[in-house]
Design an enzyme around this catalytic site. Structure first.
Site, PDB file in Angstrom:
ATOM      1  CB  ALA A  64      -0.879  -0.028   1.238  1.00 13.91           C
ATOM      2  N   GLY A 109       0.554  -4.959   1.054  1.00 17.41           N
ATOM      3  CA  GLY A 109      -0.652  -5.107   0.234  1.00 17.41           C
ATOM      4  C   GLY A 109      -0.407  -5.926  -1.028  1.00 17.41           C
ATOM      5  CD  GLU A 112      -2.262  -7.324   3.360  1.00 22.34           C
ATOM      6  OE1 GLU A 112      -1.827  -6.215   2.965  1.00 22.34           O
ATOM      7  OE2 GLU A 112      -2.945  -7.452   4.374  1.00 22.34           O
ATOM      8  CD  GLU A 132       1.774  -5.193   5.856  1.00 15.26           C
ATOM      9  OE1 GLU A 132       2.585  -6.100   6.137  1.00 15.26           O
ATOM     10  OE2 GLU A 132       0.982  -5.265   4.903  1.00 15.26           O
TER      11      GLU A 132
HETATM   12  N1  CAA Z   1       4.568   3.163  -0.832  1.00 17.48           N
HETATM   13  C1  CAA Z   1       4.920   4.316  -1.446  1.00 17.48           C
HETATM   14  N2  CAA Z   1       6.028   4.427  -2.211  1.00 17.48           N
HETATM   15  C2  CAA Z   1       6.796   3.327  -2.351  1.00 17.48           C
HETATM   16  C3  CAA Z   1       6.483   2.101  -1.737  1.00 17.48           C
HETATM   17  C4  CAA Z   1       5.298   2.037  -0.949  1.00 17.48           C
HETATM   18  N3  CAA Z   1       4.870   0.913  -0.364  1.00 17.48           N
HETATM   19  N4  CAA Z   1       7.456   1.207  -2.043  1.00 17.48           N
HETATM   20  C5  CAA Z   1       8.319   1.849  -2.834  1.00 17.48           C
HETATM   21  N5  CAA Z   1       7.926   3.126  -3.027  1.00 17.48           N
HETATM   22  C6  CAA Z   1       8.593   4.164  -3.815  1.00 17.48           C
HETATM   23  C7  CAA Z   1       9.800   4.715  -3.081  1.00 17.48           C
HETATM   24  O1  CAA Z   1       9.430   5.681  -2.115  1.00 17.48           O
HETATM   25  C8  CAA Z   1      10.580   5.298  -4.237  1.00 17.48           C
HETATM   26  O2  CAA Z   1       9.989   6.516  -4.609  1.00 17.48           O
HETATM   27  P1  CAA Z   1      10.930   7.817  -4.922  1.00 17.48           P
HETATM   28  O3  CAA Z   1      11.742   7.387  -6.117  1.00 17.48           O
HETATM   29  O4  CAA Z   1       9.931   8.869  -5.209  1.00 17.48           O
HETATM   30  O5  CAA Z   1      11.745   8.022  -3.691  1.00 17.48           O
HETATM   31  C9  CAA Z   1      10.315   4.313  -5.366  1.00 17.48           C
HETATM   32  O6  CAA Z   1       9.117   3.615  -5.009  1.00 17.48           O
HETATM   33  C10 CAA Z   1      11.428   3.302  -5.525  1.00 17.48           C
HETATM   34  O7  CAA Z   1      11.644   2.689  -4.260  1.00 17.48           O
HETATM   35  P2  CAA Z   1      13.071   2.553  -3.569  1.00 17.48           P
HETATM   36  O8  CAA Z   1      13.961   3.671  -3.993  1.00 17.48           O
HETATM   37  O9  CAA Z   1      12.852   2.357  -2.098  1.00 17.48           O
HETATM   38  O10 CAA Z   1      13.566   1.211  -4.274  1.00 17.48           O
HETATM   39  P3  CAA Z   1      14.563   0.124  -3.668  1.00 17.48           P
HETATM   40  O11 CAA Z   1      14.799  -0.828  -4.787  1.00 17.48           O
HETATM   41  O12 CAA Z   1      15.713   0.748  -2.975  1.00 17.48           O
HETATM   42  O13 CAA Z   1      13.719  -0.631  -2.520  1.00 17.48           O
HETATM   43  C11 CAA Z   1      11.801  -1.747  -1.593  1.00 17.48           C
HETATM   44  C12 CAA Z   1      12.583  -1.349  -2.864  1.00 17.48           C
HETATM   45  C13 CAA Z   1      12.640  -2.707  -0.751  1.00 17.48           C
HETATM   46  C14 CAA Z   1      10.525  -2.439  -2.061  1.00 17.48           C
HETATM   47  C15 CAA Z   1      11.481  -0.479  -0.778  1.00 17.48           C
HETATM   48  O14 CAA Z   1      10.916   0.505  -1.637  1.00 17.48           O
HETATM   49  C16 CAA Z   1      10.490  -0.722   0.329  1.00 17.48           C
HETATM   50  O15 CAA Z   1      10.860  -1.253   1.369  1.00 17.48           O
HETATM   51  N6  CAA Z   1       9.226  -0.315   0.118  1.00 17.48           N
HETATM   52  C17 CAA Z   1       8.209  -0.414   1.133  1.00 17.48           C
HETATM   53  C18 CAA Z   1       7.712  -1.826   1.290  1.00 17.48           C
HETATM   54  C19 CAA Z   1       6.653  -1.889   2.354  1.00 17.48           C
HETATM   55  O16 CAA Z   1       6.884  -1.601   3.517  1.00 17.48           O
HETATM   56  N7  CAA Z   1       5.441  -2.305   1.945  1.00 17.48           N
HETATM   57  C20 CAA Z   1       4.317  -2.420   2.840  1.00 17.48           C
HETATM   58  C21 CAA Z   1       3.511  -1.156   2.853  1.00 17.48           C
HETATM   59  S1  CAA Z   1       2.304  -1.119   4.142  1.00 17.48           S
HETATM   60  C22 CAA Z   1       0.980  -1.994   3.555  1.00 17.48           C
HETATM   61  O17 CAA Z   1       1.007  -2.554   2.474  1.00 17.48           O
HETATM   62  C23 CAA Z   1      -0.193  -1.963   4.489  1.00 17.48           C
HETATM   63  C24 CAA Z   1      -1.321  -2.821   4.171  1.00 17.48           C
HETATM   64  O18 CAA Z   1      -1.337  -3.991   4.419  1.00 17.48           O
HETATM   65  C25 CAA Z   1      -2.505  -2.218   3.626  1.00 17.48           C
END
Ligand code: CAA
Length: 256
Positions: A64, A109, A112, A132
């Protein structure tokens, strides 16, 4: 119909729904979730005999959208969770089988949505999990209910409690994905599997899906309701604010 962040393409009776927000690694925002609902409805109307769900670029769905969620109130998070649940439910209840082609990050998400599909094929470089907990929240798009069904209790609790991100082979070992193929082979394998499903007798296949969904239905409705409350109740807490702010600011969080 066409959408900014989702595409729906056809190969005969097989539809492919692609999340197309590669700059954000296909993170799910309101627009994308609503587009997914519409695309699923269109594929259902057009009587798809199988559907493939995948992501554009190098990610399946990185979760998400944390930037969107960062400042949500409890009430807003409740609505947000309901929208995510509605999309995952629509995948699960899609009349024909849905194959997740996991081409990269399937986190939060994303994991999921994959768990709501009937079958999962992963590319060998895919990373799958529920991070999360390290954002100060819990899975909110069905993970607490569907992950144990797919991966079993122990593995699901480890993934959710520890915020594990599994490589594709490990995900296959716990049953979270059905098969792992080379990165270059994923599209072809997912298409072949979907085409094979599309050739089966549609009524029987749909009946098998309905019957197997029913088996899991039992207390899931109550469980999803409870997940919605817990998920939304964590918004506004110190750990949720700190966890998401730290992600956006690209630093380690400091939890209470
Ligand atoms: N939400 C918003 N933006 C996200 C994102 C997310 N979940 N995951 C990645 N992005 C964005 C980054 O912010 C980045 O944007 P910018 O270029 O504008 O800075 C772009 O995508 C590329 O990401 P990274 O530079 O971080 O890429 P990376 O290859 O270094 O890392 C990754 C990749 C390991 C997936 C890392 O982006 C990450 O850890 N993302 C978050 C993963 C996460 O925590 N997901 C769970 C979200 S909570 C959820 O889903 C709740 C639910 O159940 C409803």
């Amino acid at each position: 119909m066409s959408w900014e962040t989702v595409t729906l393409e056809w190969d005969g009776d097989v539809a492919t729904l692609t999340i197309d927000r590669p700059d954000a690694l296909n993170a799910l925002n309101v627009e994308t979730l609503e587009a997914m609902q519409e695309a699923l409805a269109e594929a259902k109307r057009e009587d798809a005999r199988a559907l493939v769900l995948t992501g554009a670029g190098n990610a399946f769905i990185a979760g998400a959208d944390i930037k969107y969620m960062q400042d949500l109130s409890t009430e807003e998070a409740l609505e947000w969770g309901e929208l995510g649940h509605a999309v995952a439910d629509a995948i699960e209840a899609f009349p024909a089988p849905v194959v997740a082609a996991i081409n990269g990050f399937a986190l939060g998400g994303g994991c999921e949505m994959a768990a709501a599909c009937d079958l999962r094929v992963a590319a060998e470089s895919a990373v799958i999990g529920q991070p999360e907990i390290d954002l100060g929240i819990v899975p909110g798009f069905g993970g607490t209910q569907r992950l144990p069904e797919v991966a079993g209790e122990e593995a699901a609790r480890r993934i959710i409690y520890l915020g594990q991100r599994l490589d594709a082979e490990t995900a296959a070992e716990v049953g979270l994905v059905g098969e792992v193929v080379g990165d270059d082979e994923l599209d072809a394998r997912a298409s072949d599997l979907a085409a094979e499903l599309a050739e089966k007798p549609a009524l029987a296949l749909r009946g098998a899906k309905r019957a197997m969904n029913q088996r899991a239905e039992g207390s899931k409705e109550a469980g999803l309701g409870y997940e919605r409350e817990v998920f939304a109740g964590l918004f506004g807490t110190h750990d949720q604010r700190e966890g998401m702010e730290a992600f956006v600011e690209d630093r380690d969080p400091s939890f209470k």
